[in-house]
Scaffold this motif. Sequence first.
Motif: not given
Length: 161
Positions: A72-73, A91-93, A95-101
């Motif tokens: 989740t988060f 990419r499982c739901g 981490p996409e909102c946490i990880i950046n370049e």
Amino acid sequence: MCVYAIKEVIQQNQNVKFRIAGEGSELMDYQQLASQLEIDQYIEWLGLLNREEAKRAYHHAHAFVLASLHETFGVVFAEAIACGIPIIATRCGGPECIINEANGKLVEIGNQEQLANTILQLMKEYPQYDSEQIREDFLNRFSKKVVTKQIMDSYRNIISS
């Protein structure tokens, strides 16, 4: 199963140590697989960690890797960037909102070759990651002050509607 990715990494760079935390019903299977793949000497099994032990583990790590099928988060990702270390996640739901370049890399679920290559890439690019910048990113997005303001703004919007 990230044990296969670990084997691929070790085949290309033996100057690495993996520290795996946690427990679960498949832990013994993973340990046996690591032994069968003859990589167990490159893995330290930490077991279940309390908050203080986890904090110490983050501070002794160069990176944090978690190849989840779904999240989740993903509090552990936020904890890792709070400690200033880069992360690799699927990419499982969540981490996409946490990880950046600036703080890490994302890989596809179940792609062990991509996971191994991404770990190796992060090892090569490690000097480019700025621990202070990673921590600052955490503070700007996930600190108590920021999250409290977001929650209060949401409540105000609901009340005014």
